[in-house]
Motif scaffolding. Structure first.
Motif, short mmCIF file in Angstrom:
data_model
loop_
_atom_site.label_atom_id
_atom_site.label_comp_id
_atom_site.label_asym_id
_atom_site.label_seq_id
_atom_site.Cartn_x
_atom_site.Cartn_y
_atom_site.Cartn_z
N THR A 52 0.31 16.30 3.34
CA THR A 52 -0.62 16.38 2.21
C THR A 52 -1.49 17.63 2.29
O THR A 52 -1.83 18.22 1.26
CB THR A 52 -1.51 15.13 2.14
N THR A 104 0.83 -1.19 0.00
CA THR A 104 0.00 0.00 0.00
C THR A 104 0.87 1.25 0.00
O THR A 104 2.08 1.20 0.24
CB THR A 104 -0.91 0.04 1.23
N GLN A 131 -3.19 14.75 -3.17
CA GLN A 131 -4.36 13.90 -3.03
C GLN A 131 -4.01 12.46 -3.43
O GLN A 131 -3.60 12.22 -4.57
CB GLN A 131 -5.51 14.40 -3.92
N PHE A 132 -4.13 11.53 -2.50
CA PHE A 132 -4.03 10.10 -2.81
C PHE A 132 -4.59 9.31 -1.64
O PHE A 132 -4.75 9.84 -0.54
CB PHE A 132 -2.59 9.66 -3.14
N ASP A 133 -4.87 8.05 -1.87
CA ASP A 133 -5.45 7.16 -0.86
C ASP A 133 -4.33 6.36 -0.21
O ASP A 133 -3.71 5.51 -0.85
CB ASP A 133 -6.46 6.22 -1.53
N PRO A 134 -4.02 6.60 1.09
CA PRO A 134 -2.93 5.87 1.75
C PRO A 134 -3.14 4.36 1.78
O PRO A 134 -2.18 3.60 1.90
CB PRO A 134 -2.92 6.45 3.17
N GLY A 135 -4.40 3.91 1.65
CA GLY A 135 -4.67 2.48 1.70
C GLY A 135 -4.62 1.79 0.35
O GLY A 135 -4.68 0.55 0.29
N ALA A 136 -4.50 2.54 -0.73
CA ALA A 136 -4.45 1.93 -2.07
C ALA A 136 -3.11 1.25 -2.29
O ALA A 136 -2.07 1.68 -1.77
CB ALA A 136 -4.68 2.99 -3.14
N GLU A 141 -0.02 9.69 -9.55
CA GLU A 141 -0.21 9.40 -8.13
C GLU A 141 1.05 8.80 -7.51
O GLU A 141 1.41 9.11 -6.37
CB GLU A 141 -1.40 8.47 -7.95
#
Length: 498
Positions: free
Chosen positions: A126, A98, A132-137, A146
Motif C-alpha cells: 500500500t 474483513t 488507502q483502505f482499512d484492513p479491519g473494515a 475501495e
C-alpha cells in the motif's frame, strides 16, 4: 535485435456456450513490460476471454502459451501459480469478512492466521502503490472503489506477473485514475505486463502500448497506440461510425420534483453519512451528484428512493415522501445492477414486470396473464435492443450492457416523474453508453427530473445541466455545468475548498 518472447500467447482460441460462439479463433500476444488493452462491446467476448485465461472455463479449441510453453489452466489457482492475477469488474470478495481476511484467502499459511506477516506485506504494497483502505473494515462496508483496491492488492500479494484489470477506472475519480496509471507505469518498469480492459477510449489511448479490438467474439485487429485514433477504435468496436459530440436541446426547467432539505443520515456502521444536505431537482433537468465513492452518495440515493429513513431533514418527491402507500413513481437505476437491479434467476420477461406484476394488463386477479407478459417483454426487448432477444432467457446470462438496458426498460415504463440513475454506464461499451445517455437526456427533455450519481466527470459534464459536488456528507457546491470549471469540481471532490 531479436523480438522479446511473449509472456502470454493465445492461438486460435474458441469457446462455445449453448447457442452462442462467445470467442471465435482469437489469437493475440502479451509481452513483458507491456500494457495490452482489450476493447469491445458488451457481449463481444472480453469477459469470456479473461475467464479462459484465469481458468474459469476451459477453451474448446486452440492453445494458450505461458513464456512459450503450452499450458492448460484448469482453475484460478493454476492461473495464480503461473503468475496471472485478475482484478474483476465485479469484486469477488466475501462480504461478511474483513479486508485482511479476504487478502489471506488463497495465501499460503500455516496453522495460525498469518496476521503479522500479512499486515507487513500489505503495508509494503500500500505504501509502494499509494493505496488507502482499512484492513479491519468488513467488505460490505466498503465502496466499490475501495473493493477494487483490495482486489489489486490481493493480486499483487499473490505474485502476479500479468495483471488483468477489468474496467479498473469505472468507479475512480480522475485523481484516483491517475494514481492507478502510475501503478501501471511502475509495473511496466519492473517488466510486468497488464491486460487493460476498458470502454474509456481516452484512457486506453493514454495508457496502452497496443490495443486489440473484439467484435462478436472475433478479433477485429490489433494496433499500436501511435497508430490508433478514438474514432477508428470506436468504429472497430461497433462496426459503424460513433459520434462523440453531444448535442442536447437546452433545458427548460419546470416545477421542483425532488426537494431535499436539511438531510442527515447515518450509514450502516452508525456513522454520519449525510450532514445537512439541501438539493432540488426540477422537471426537465439533469442534476448530477459528483464525488468520490463513500462520501454519502449511497445514503442519499437510498433516502430519495425510499430505502432508508433519514435521521433528520426530509426528501420529498412532488411534495410526498418516497415511501408509504401513496409514494410517487420513481425510476431507480441502481449502482449494483446484478445484486440490486434484477433477480438473476428470473427470465427477462419476469424482470420487466417486477414493478407492475400485480396490476393489469399483467395480472387477472391472483394469476399472471402470460400472453400479456410475453407480448410486453418482446416489445421492450425490441425497443431497447436487448441481446439476446429472448424474453424467456434468465437475466443472469445477460452481459452488463444488456442487463442495464433491461433495468432501464422496466424502470422507464409508466413515465416516472423522477429518475435516479447511479453510475448508469459503469462497465458499458461506447455503443451502449451512447444509447443510455440518449435515453436519460430524452426523458429529461420530455419532462422528467433526473438525479444522476456518477464519479465519471466525462459523464457528468456530458449529461448534467447542474453539478452538485459531495464530500464527507456535505455539498461542497452546486454549479451550472455549461460554465463549470472542471479543475474546481475535481478539487471539491477531493474535499478542497476552491
Amino acid at each position: 535485435m531479436a523480438e522479446p518472447r511473449a509472456l502470454l500467447s493465445l492461438r486460435n482460441v474458441s469457446k462455445r456456450f449453448p447457442g452462442v460462439l462467445a470467442v471465435d479463433r482469437v489469437s493475440l500476444e502479451v509481452y513483458p513490460g507491456e500494457v495490452h488493452a482489450l476493447l469491445g462491446e458488451n457481449g463481444a467476448g472480453k469477459t469470456t476471454l479473461v475467464s479462459l485465461l484465469y481458468g474459469l472455463y476451459p477453451p474448446d479449441e486452440g492453445d494458450i502459451f505461458w513464456r512459450g510453453r503450452p499450458v492448460r489452466i484448469r482453475s484460478p489457482q493454476e492461473a495464480i501459480k503461473l503468475g496471472i492475477g485478475l482484478v474483476p469488474q465485479h469484486p469477488l470478495l466475501v462480504r461478511a469478512h474483513t479486508v485482511l481476511e479476504n487478502l489471506a484467502l488463497g495465501m499460503p499459511s500455516g496453522f495460525f492466521f498469518p496476521t503479522r506477516g500479512l499486515m507487513r506485506r500489505v503495508g509494503e504494497l500500500t505504501r509502494r502503490y499509494q493505496f488507502q483502505f482499512d484492513p479491519g473494515a468488513r467488505v460490505w462496508q466498503l465502496s466499490e472503489g475501495e473493493k477494487q483496491r483490495v482486489e489489486i492488492v490481493r493480486a499483487l500479494l499473490q505474485g502476479a506477473e500479468l495483471l488483468v484489470l477489468d474496467e479498473p477506472t469505472s468507479v475512480l475519480t480522475p485523481q484516483e485514475a491517475g494514481e492507478l496509471f502510475r501503478v501501471i507505469a511502475r509495473m511496466k518498469e519492473q517488466g510486468e505486463a497488464v491486460v487493460f480492459i476498458s470502454h474509456k477510449l481516452d484512457e486506453v489511448l493514454a495508457v496502452a502500448d497496443r490495443i486489440s479490438v473484439l467484435r462478436k467474439g472475433r478479433l477485429v485487429g490489433t494496433v499500436r497506440r501511435d497508430q490508433a485514433s478514438k474514432e477508428e477504435l470506436a468504429r472497430m468496436m461497433v462496426g459503424r461510425p460513433v459520434s462523440f459530440e453531444r448535442r442536447r436541446p437546452p433545458p427548460a426547467p419546470g416545477p421542483t420534483v425532488l426537494e431535499v432539505s436539511g438531510l442527515r443520515v447515518r450509514d450502516d456502521r452508525g456513522l454520519p453519512a449525510l450532514r445537512g444536505v439541501d438539493l432540488e431537482v426540477r422537471a426537465g433537468e439533469v442534476v448530477a451528484v459528483a464525488g468520490v465513492a463513500g462520501n454519502g452518495q449511497r445514503e442519499l440515493v437510498e433516502v430519495v428512493t425510499g430505502l432508508r429513513r433519514p435521521e433528520a431533514g426530509r426528501a420529498l418527491v412532488l411534495g410526498r415522501p418516497p415511501y408509504g402507500r401513496q409514494r410517487p413513481r420513481i425510476a431507480h437505476i441502481p449502482e449494483d445492477r446484478r445484486r440490486q437491479g434484477v433477480a438473476g434467476g428470473l427470465s427477462l420477461a419476469e424482470n420487466l414486470i417486477l414493478r407492475d406484476h400485480d396490476r393489469p394488463p399483467f395480472s387477472r386477479g391472483p394469476l399472471l396473464d402470460r400472453r400479456a407478459v410475453y407480448g410486453f417483454a418482446a416489445e421492450q426487448v425490441r425497443r431497447y435492443q436487448i441481446e439476446p432477444p429472448s424474453p424467456r432467457l434468465p437475466a443472469r446470462l445477460l452481459s452488463g450492457g444488456n442487463l442495464q438496458k433491461l433495468i432501464i426498460a422496466r424502470e422507464f415504463h409508466g413515465d416516472p416523474e423522477l429518475i435516479v440513475a447511479v453510475h448508469p454506464t459503469y462497465g458499458l461499451d461506447v455503443g451502449a453508453t451512447e444509447q443510455v445517455h440518449e435515453l436519460l437526456v430524452s426523458r429529461s427533455r420530455a419532462g422528467a427530473a433526473v438525479l444522476l450519481v456518477s464519479e465519471d466527470l466525462d459523464e457528468v459534464f456530458a449529461l448534467a445541466d447542474r453539478v452538485a459536488v459531495i464530500h464527507g456528507g456535505r455539498l461542497m457546491g452546486v454549479v451550472d455545468a455549461a460554465t463549470a470549471d472542471r479543475e474546481r469540481v475535481g478539487l471539491w471532490m477531493a474535499g478542497v475548498e476552491a
